[in-house]
Write an enzyme that holds these catalytic residues in place. Structure first.
Site, mmCIF file in Angstrom:
data_model
loop_
_atom_site.group_PDB
_atom_site.id
_atom_site.type_symbol
_atom_site.label_atom_id
_atom_site.label_comp_id
_atom_site.label_asym_id
_atom_site.label_seq_id
_atom_site.Cartn_x
_atom_site.Cartn_y
_atom_site.Cartn_z
ATOM 1 N N CYS A 169 -10.379 -4.625 0.244
ATOM 2 C CA CYS A 169 -11.507 -3.693 0.305
ATOM 3 C C CYS A 169 -12.424 -3.934 -0.895
ATOM 4 O O CYS A 169 -12.079 -4.671 -1.820
ATOM 5 C CB CYS A 169 -10.997 -2.248 0.323
ATOM 6 S SG CYS A 169 -10.308 -1.684 -1.250
ATOM 7 N N GLU A 180 -3.146 -4.505 -3.135
ATOM 8 C CA GLU A 180 -3.668 -5.343 -4.211
ATOM 9 C C GLU A 180 -3.633 -4.599 -5.541
ATOM 10 O O GLU A 180 -3.284 -5.175 -6.575
ATOM 11 C CB GLU A 180 -5.108 -5.787 -3.901
ATOM 12 C CG GLU A 180 -5.251 -6.591 -2.635
ATOM 13 C CD GLU A 180 -5.528 -5.760 -1.381
ATOM 14 O OE1 GLU A 180 -6.177 -6.283 -0.473
ATOM 15 O OE2 GLU A 180 -5.103 -4.579 -1.318
ATOM 16 N N CYS A 221 -10.829 -3.160 -4.281
ATOM 17 C CA CYS A 221 -9.830 -4.148 -4.696
ATOM 18 C C CYS A 221 -10.479 -5.471 -5.086
ATOM 19 O O CYS A 221 -9.998 -6.163 -5.977
ATOM 20 C CB CYS A 221 -8.784 -4.352 -3.613
ATOM 21 S SG CYS A 221 -7.615 -2.972 -3.563
ATOM 22 N N ASN A 271 0.838 -1.189 0.000
ATOM 23 C CA ASN A 271 0.000 0.000 0.000
ATOM 24 C C ASN A 271 0.881 1.250 0.000
ATOM 25 O O ASN A 271 1.988 1.251 0.525
ATOM 26 C CB ASN A 271 -0.997 0.004 1.167
ATOM 27 C CG ASN A 271 -0.371 -0.090 2.542
ATOM 28 O OD1 ASN A 271 0.561 -0.851 2.771
ATOM 29 N ND2 ASN A 271 -0.896 0.671 3.488
ATOM 30 N N CYS A 274 -4.008 0.803 -2.643
ATOM 31 C CA CYS A 274 -3.954 -0.439 -1.884
ATOM 32 C C CYS A 274 -2.876 -1.367 -2.428
ATOM 33 O O CYS A 274 -2.485 -1.284 -3.603
ATOM 34 C CB CYS A 274 -5.301 -1.152 -1.952
ATOM 35 S SG CYS A 274 -6.658 -0.257 -1.189
ATOM 36 N N GLU A 295 0.227 5.198 0.841
ATOM 37 C CA GLU A 295 -0.669 6.264 1.295
ATOM 38 C C GLU A 295 -0.232 7.613 0.735
ATOM 39 O O GLU A 295 0.900 7.771 0.278
ATOM 40 C CB GLU A 295 -0.698 6.311 2.825
ATOM 41 C CG GLU A 295 -1.311 5.074 3.442
ATOM 42 C CD GLU A 295 -1.334 5.101 4.948
ATOM 43 O OE1 GLU A 295 -1.976 4.212 5.521
ATOM 44 O OE2 GLU A 295 -0.717 5.999 5.573
#
Length: 137
Positions: free
Chosen positions: A91, A57, A94, A44, A55, A46
């Site tokens: 999530c 993924e 994803c 990930n 993310c 940010e």
């Protein structure tokens, strides 16, 4: 359900350490085994402007596509702290990204950083999904 080979877990655990997570402190690593056997791992990333983050993924999928692979055979996601027993499932966004490159039976193995695991199929995490087949692909 199948257990992933240790190399897939190891790749996700290692890339998790590279996560850029200064705001949440929540590091996530993901590793994809493409249908040809190659592994693509991402973490990930940010951003101070929160909606601009990415993310693990999504990073792994982007690397997979950039490398020329187009099908996910299985995926491992590692997030959270060792021993916490709290699993980090993909999530919603994803799950849809994974669906673009995987079918409902694709295994998704989720772990905490200590190796506590549960396996789901994409169909369990995203039932009645909309995918390429809905558009005739």
């Amino acid at each position: 359900m199948s257990n992933p080979a240790p190399d897939l877990f190891d790749a996700a655990l290692a890339v998790r350490l590279q996560a850029h997570a200064p705001y949440s402190g929540f590091r996530v690593g993901a590793a994809i085994r493409a249908d040809g056997g190659r592994i693509h791992a991402g973490c990930n990333v940010e951003n101070a402007a929160y909606p601009q983050g990415q993310c693990a993924e999504a990073t792994a999928i982007g690397l997979m596509v950039a490398s020329g692979d187009r099908r996910i055979a299985e995926i491992v996601v590692v997030g959270g702290d060792a021993g916490a027993g709290v699993l980090c499932t993909p999530c919603g966004g994803c799950r849809q990204r994974i669906r673009e490159f995987a079918g409902p039976d694709t295994p998704i193995h989720v772990y905490d950083a200590g190796g506590h695991r549960r396996t789901f199929t994409l169909g369990e995490l995203l039932p009645f999904s909309f995918g390429p087949d809905n558009l005739g692909f």
